[in-house]
Design a protein around this motif. Structure first.
Motif, PDB file in Angstrom:
ATOM      1  N   GLU A 215      16.802  29.697 -33.071  1.00 25.70           N
ATOM      2  CA  GLU A 215      16.828  28.307 -32.813  1.00 25.70           C
ATOM      3  C   GLU A 215      18.129  27.716 -32.366  1.00 25.70           C
ATOM      4  OE1 GLU A 215      14.739  26.531 -35.797  1.00 25.70           O
ATOM      5  OE2 GLU A 215      12.649  27.012 -35.120  1.00 25.70           O
ATOM      6  N   ARG A 216      19.256  28.313 -33.386  1.00 27.46           N
ATOM      7  CA  ARG A 216      20.627  27.870 -32.945  1.00 27.46           C
ATOM      8  C   ARG A 216      20.976  28.201 -31.644  1.00 27.46           C
ATOM      9  NH1 ARG A 216      24.969  31.352 -36.094  1.00 27.46           N
ATOM     10  NH2 ARG A 216      23.954  32.456 -34.696  1.00 27.46           N
ATOM     11  N   GLU A 217      20.737  29.735 -31.256  1.00 27.21           N
ATOM     12  CA  GLU A 217      21.256  29.913 -29.880  1.00 27.21           C
ATOM     13  C   GLU A 217      20.393  29.252 -28.892  1.00 27.21           C
ATOM     14  OE1 GLU A 217      19.954  34.125 -29.733  1.00 27.21           O
ATOM     15  OE2 GLU A 217      21.700  34.699 -31.243  1.00 27.21           O
ATOM     16  N   GLU A 218      19.178  28.917 -29.023  1.00 28.75           N
ATOM     17  CA  GLU A 218      18.391  28.079 -28.077  1.00 28.75           C
ATOM     18  C   GLU A 218      19.052  26.742 -28.029  1.00 28.75           C
ATOM     19  OE1 GLU A 218      14.342  28.028 -29.274  1.00 28.75           O
ATOM     20  OE2 GLU A 218      13.977  30.172 -28.349  1.00 28.75           O
ATOM     21  N   LEU A 219      19.433  26.287 -29.067  1.00 32.64           N
ATOM     22  CA  LEU A 219      20.043  24.848 -29.219  1.00 32.64           C
ATOM     23  C   LEU A 219      21.358  24.576 -28.352  1.00 32.64           C
ATOM     24  CD1 LEU A 219      19.580  22.191 -30.121  1.00 32.64           C
ATOM     25  CD2 LEU A 219      20.641  22.406 -32.402  1.00 32.64           C
ATOM     26  N   GLN A 220      22.123  26.147 -28.628  1.00 33.74           N
ATOM     27  CA  GLN A 220      23.534  26.170 -27.930  1.00 33.74           C
ATOM     28  C   GLN A 220      23.365  26.190 -26.579  1.00 33.74           C
ATOM     29  OE1 GLN A 220      26.535  26.222 -29.611  1.00 33.74           O
ATOM     30  NE2 GLN A 220      27.038  25.892 -27.486  1.00 33.74           N
ATOM     31  N   THR A 221      22.217  26.910 -25.932  1.00 34.46           N
ATOM     32  CA  THR A 221      21.932  26.966 -24.543  1.00 34.46           C
ATOM     33  C   THR A 221      21.392  25.624 -24.158  1.00 34.46           C
ATOM     34  OG1 THR A 221      20.888  29.233 -24.864  1.00 34.46           O
ATOM     35  CG2 THR A 221      20.223  27.913 -22.749  1.00 34.46           C
ATOM     36  N   SER A 222      20.636  24.906 -24.928  1.00 35.87           N
ATOM     37  CA  SER A 222      20.416  23.581 -24.510  1.00 35.87           C
ATOM     38  C   SER A 222      21.491  22.550 -24.367  1.00 35.87           C
ATOM     39  CB  SER A 222      19.240  22.805 -25.325  1.00 35.87           C
ATOM     40  OG  SER A 222      18.096  23.717 -25.459  1.00 35.87           O
ATOM     41  N   TYR A 223      22.334  22.617 -25.280  1.00 36.72           N
ATOM     42  CA  TYR A 223      23.558  22.019 -25.240  1.00 36.72           C
ATOM     43  C   TYR A 223      24.757  22.187 -24.120  1.00 36.72           C
ATOM     44  CZ  TYR A 223      28.502  20.615 -26.500  1.00 36.72           C
ATOM     45  OH  TYR A 223      29.665  20.075 -26.657  1.00 36.72           O
ATOM     46  N   ASN A 224      24.755  23.336 -23.865  1.00 38.55           N
ATOM     47  CA  ASN A 224      25.588  23.915 -22.544  1.00 38.55           C
ATOM     48  C   ASN A 224      24.793  23.255 -21.156  1.00 38.55           C
ATOM     49  OD1 ASN A 224      27.155  25.279 -24.217  1.00 38.55           O
ATOM     50  ND2 ASN A 224      26.072  27.340 -23.684  1.00 38.55           N
ATOM     51  N   THR A 225      23.469  23.340 -21.201  1.00 36.70           N
ATOM     52  CA  THR A 225      22.891  22.631 -19.926  1.00 36.70           C
ATOM     53  C   THR A 225      22.896  21.288 -20.017  1.00 36.70           C
ATOM     54  OG1 THR A 225      20.964  24.558 -20.216  1.00 36.70           O
ATOM     55  CG2 THR A 225      20.441  22.713 -18.964  1.00 36.70           C
ATOM     56  N   LEU A 226      22.886  20.566 -21.350  1.00 33.99           N
ATOM     57  CA  LEU A 226      23.095  19.254 -21.442  1.00 33.99           C
ATOM     58  C   LEU A 226      24.579  18.829 -20.770  1.00 33.99           C
ATOM     59  CD1 LEU A 226      21.790  16.437 -22.011  1.00 33.99           C
ATOM     60  CD2 LEU A 226      22.629  16.875 -24.492  1.00 33.99           C
ATOM     61  N   ALA A 227      25.378  19.660 -21.318  1.00 29.77           N
ATOM     62  CA  ALA A 227      26.916  19.318 -20.949  1.00 29.77           C
ATOM     63  C   ALA A 227      27.226  19.692 -19.316  1.00 29.77           C
ATOM     64  CB  ALA A 227      27.961  20.260 -21.683  1.00 29.77           C
ATOM     65  N   LYS A 228      26.420  20.451 -18.831  1.00 32.87           N
ATOM     66  CA  LYS A 228      26.419  20.824 -17.126  1.00 32.87           C
ATOM     67  C   LYS A 228      26.000  19.517 -16.603  1.00 32.87           C
ATOM     68  CE  LYS A 228      25.429  23.856 -13.683  1.00 32.87           C
ATOM     69  NZ  LYS A 228      24.862  25.351 -13.373  1.00 32.87           N
ATOM     70  N   GLU A 229      24.644  18.996 -17.146  1.00 38.06           N
ATOM     71  CA  GLU A 229      24.160  17.833 -16.442  1.00 38.06           C
ATOM     72  C   GLU A 229      25.042  16.562 -16.842  1.00 38.06           C
ATOM     73  OE1 GLU A 229      20.409  17.608 -18.189  1.00 38.06           O
ATOM     74  OE2 GLU A 229      19.400  19.083 -17.232  1.00 38.06           O
ATOM     75  N   ARG A 230      25.624  16.378 -17.827  1.00 36.73           N
ATOM     76  CA  ARG A 230      26.421  15.419 -18.011  1.00 36.73           C
ATOM     77  C   ARG A 230      27.790  15.235 -16.991  1.00 36.73           C
ATOM     78  NH1 ARG A 230      30.375  16.075 -22.855  1.00 36.73           N
ATOM     79  NH2 ARG A 230      31.229  17.452 -21.213  1.00 36.73           N
ATOM     80  N   ASP A 231      28.226  16.441 -16.773  1.00 35.81           N
ATOM     81  CA  ASP A 231      29.212  16.378 -15.902  1.00 35.81           C
ATOM     82  C   ASP A 231      28.938  16.143 -14.638  1.00 35.81           C
ATOM     83  OD1 ASP A 231      30.980  17.610 -17.758  1.00 35.81           O
ATOM     84  OD2 ASP A 231      30.743  19.525 -17.335  1.00 35.81           O
ATOM     85  N   LYS A 232      27.684  16.752 -14.135  1.00 29.68           N
ATOM     86  CA  LYS A 232      27.081  16.009 -12.767  1.00 29.68           C
ATOM     87  C   LYS A 232      26.718  14.525 -12.722  1.00 29.68           C
ATOM     88  CE  LYS A 232      24.569  20.367 -11.530  1.00 29.68           C
ATOM     89  NZ  LYS A 232      23.286  21.134 -11.416  1.00 29.68           N
ATOM     90  N   LEU A 233      26.229  14.310 -13.773  1.00 28.01           N
ATOM     91  CA  LEU A 233      26.006  12.825 -13.775  1.00 28.01           C
ATOM     92  C   LEU A 233      27.493  11.937 -13.970  1.00 28.01           C
ATOM     93  CD1 LEU A 233      23.106  12.375 -16.743  1.00 28.01           C
ATOM     94  CD2 LEU A 233      23.258  11.845 -14.255  1.00 28.01           C
TER      95      LEU A 233
ATOM     96  N   THR B 191      29.898  12.773 -12.117  1.00 34.85           N
ATOM     97  CA  THR B 191      30.344  13.118 -10.974  1.00 34.85           C
ATOM     98  C   THR B 191      29.834  11.972  -9.934  1.00 34.85           C
ATOM     99  OG1 THR B 191      30.814  15.390 -11.035  1.00 34.85           O
ATOM    100  CG2 THR B 191      30.603  14.270  -8.780  1.00 34.85           C
ATOM    101  N   SER B 192      28.300  11.801 -10.250  1.00 31.24           N
ATOM    102  CA  SER B 192      27.564  10.789  -9.502  1.00 31.24           C
ATOM    103  C   SER B 192      27.902   9.522 -10.048  1.00 31.24           C
ATOM    104  CB  SER B 192      25.978  10.994 -10.101  1.00 31.24           C
ATOM    105  OG  SER B 192      25.516  12.309  -9.485  1.00 31.24           O
ATOM    106  N   TYR B 193      28.315   9.220 -11.365  1.00 30.42           N
ATOM    107  CA  TYR B 193      28.727   7.967 -11.483  1.00 30.42           C
ATOM    108  C   TYR B 193      30.098   7.574 -10.828  1.00 30.42           C
ATOM    109  CZ  TYR B 193      30.755   4.317 -14.548  1.00 30.42           C
ATOM    110  OH  TYR B 193      31.379   3.251 -15.362  1.00 30.42           O
ATOM    111  N   ASN B 194      30.844   8.550 -10.779  1.00 32.18           N
ATOM    112  CA  ASN B 194      32.343   8.292 -10.218  1.00 32.18           C
ATOM    113  C   ASN B 194      32.160   7.882  -8.868  1.00 32.18           C
ATOM    114  OD1 ASN B 194      33.692   8.864 -12.530  1.00 32.18           O
ATOM    115  ND2 ASN B 194      33.901  10.972 -12.064  1.00 32.18           N
ATOM    116  N   THR B 195      31.077   8.597  -7.912  1.00 34.72           N
ATOM    117  CA  THR B 195      30.778   8.153  -6.507  1.00 34.72           C
ATOM    118  C   THR B 195      30.136   6.944  -6.527  1.00 34.72           C
ATOM    119  OG1 THR B 195      30.337  10.712  -6.108  1.00 34.72           O
ATOM    120  CG2 THR B 195      29.355   9.048  -4.592  1.00 34.72           C
ATOM    121  N   LEU B 196      29.039   6.567  -7.375  1.00 33.22           N
ATOM    122  CA  LEU B 196      28.398   5.280  -7.365  1.00 33.22           C
ATOM    123  C   LEU B 196      29.547   4.045  -7.696  1.00 33.22           C
ATOM    124  CD1 LEU B 196      25.703   4.036  -7.178  1.00 33.22           C
ATOM    125  CD2 LEU B 196      25.608   4.168  -9.543  1.00 33.22           C
TER     126      LEU B 196
END
Length: 282
Positions: free
Chosen positions: A112-130, A132-137
């Motif tokens: 579960e810790r590994e899955e949570l780490q994967t989820s965290y990495n995905t969330l961090a990537k989505e945060r970076d995209k958001l 970028t979108s926020y800066n554009t907006l």
């Protein structure tokens, strides 16, 4: 006596073997407990991201409390080893089962810790995209704000122009009202009747002279080229008024009428008009 020593030695040997097993099991339990504490610390660090670990931690705490209670019972049973040997064996089996369960829980928690780490990495990537979108907006918002400010300025300028035009309109309206008031009084010697002005002359003239002279004076004052209701469309050179009465007295300009001077560019002229230069053709 020998038989008693034999049973006593046998029982003591079994007790030592059980004690060794118990110590080994307790050591394994302590090692697992150490691993559990380390994993629990990591779990606490990830608690804000993966809330379901709380439930498993509580279950593990319950197992730990149960084990502590059984340990106390085992300490009491040690004093009466012979009588409670079977109970100690049962406790051993229970402890071994709990160890396996704890190992399984440890493996599950690690997964579960590994899955949570994967989820965290995905969330961090989505945060970076958001981000970028926020800066554009934000940039687009700034552009819109600039456009809004420009439009606000233009609106203020238009309002100023509108007020100026309204002031000019009011001034023109006042001038028009003064002109209308003046127009209602009319020139000296003229009388208004049913939207028409009439001049009563003291000079004695014939009917035709009086009519022609008055109309001539009125049309001359207009200073415009206007049709006077005279035409020769039915017969060239024979002029008649719109009520079909023939023309008796005319005031033609020089070399008029000429029916367009024969120039096809002007076409045939059949209507008489008044101009500042006296009567002309049209």
């Amino acid at each position: 006596m020998l038989l008693f020593n034999y049973f006593y030695n046998t029982l003591a040997k079994e007790r030592e073997e059980l004690q060794t097993s118990y110590n080994t099991l307790a050591k394994e339990r302590d090692e697992l407990q150490t691993s559990y504490n380390t994993l629990a610390k990591k779990r606490d660090e990830l608690q804000t991201i993966y809330n379901t670990l709380t439930k498993e931690r509580d279950e593990l705490q319950t197992s730990y409390n149960t084990l502590a209670k059984e340990r106390d019972k085992l300490q009491t049973s040690y004093n009466t080893l012979a009588k409670e040997r079977e109970e100690l064996q049962t406790s051993y089996n229970t402890l071994a089962k709990e160890r396996d369960e704890l190992q399984t829980s440890y493996n599950t928690l690690a997964k579960e810790r590994e899955e949570l780490q994967t989820s965290y990495n995905t969330l961090a990537k989505e945060r970076d995209k958001l981000q970028t979108s926020y800066n554009t907006l934000t940039k687009e918002r700034d552009k819109l704000q600039t456009s809004y400010n420009t439009l606000t300025k233009e609106r203020a300028e238009l309002q100023t122009s509108n007020k100026k035009l309204m002031t000019e309109r009011d001034q023109l309206q006042n001038n028009y009202n003064r002109f209308s008031a003046l127009k209602q009084t009319g020139p000296e010697g003229w009388t208004l009747f049913q939207s028409s002005w009439y001049y009563i002359s003291s000079e004695v003239k014939s009917l035709n002279e009086s009519t022609a002279g008055t109309k001539q004076t009125f049309l001359t004052k207009l200073n415009k080229r206007v049709w006077i209701g005279l035409t020769d469309k039915d017969s060239e050179g024979t002029w008649k008024w719109v009520d079909v009465t023939p023309l008796t007295t005319a005031y033609w300009s020089e070399k008029q009428p000429d029916n367009g001077s024969g120039d096809r560019a002007y076409g045939e002229e059949d209507c008489a008009e008044h101009s500042p230069e006296l009567i002309d053709m049209a």
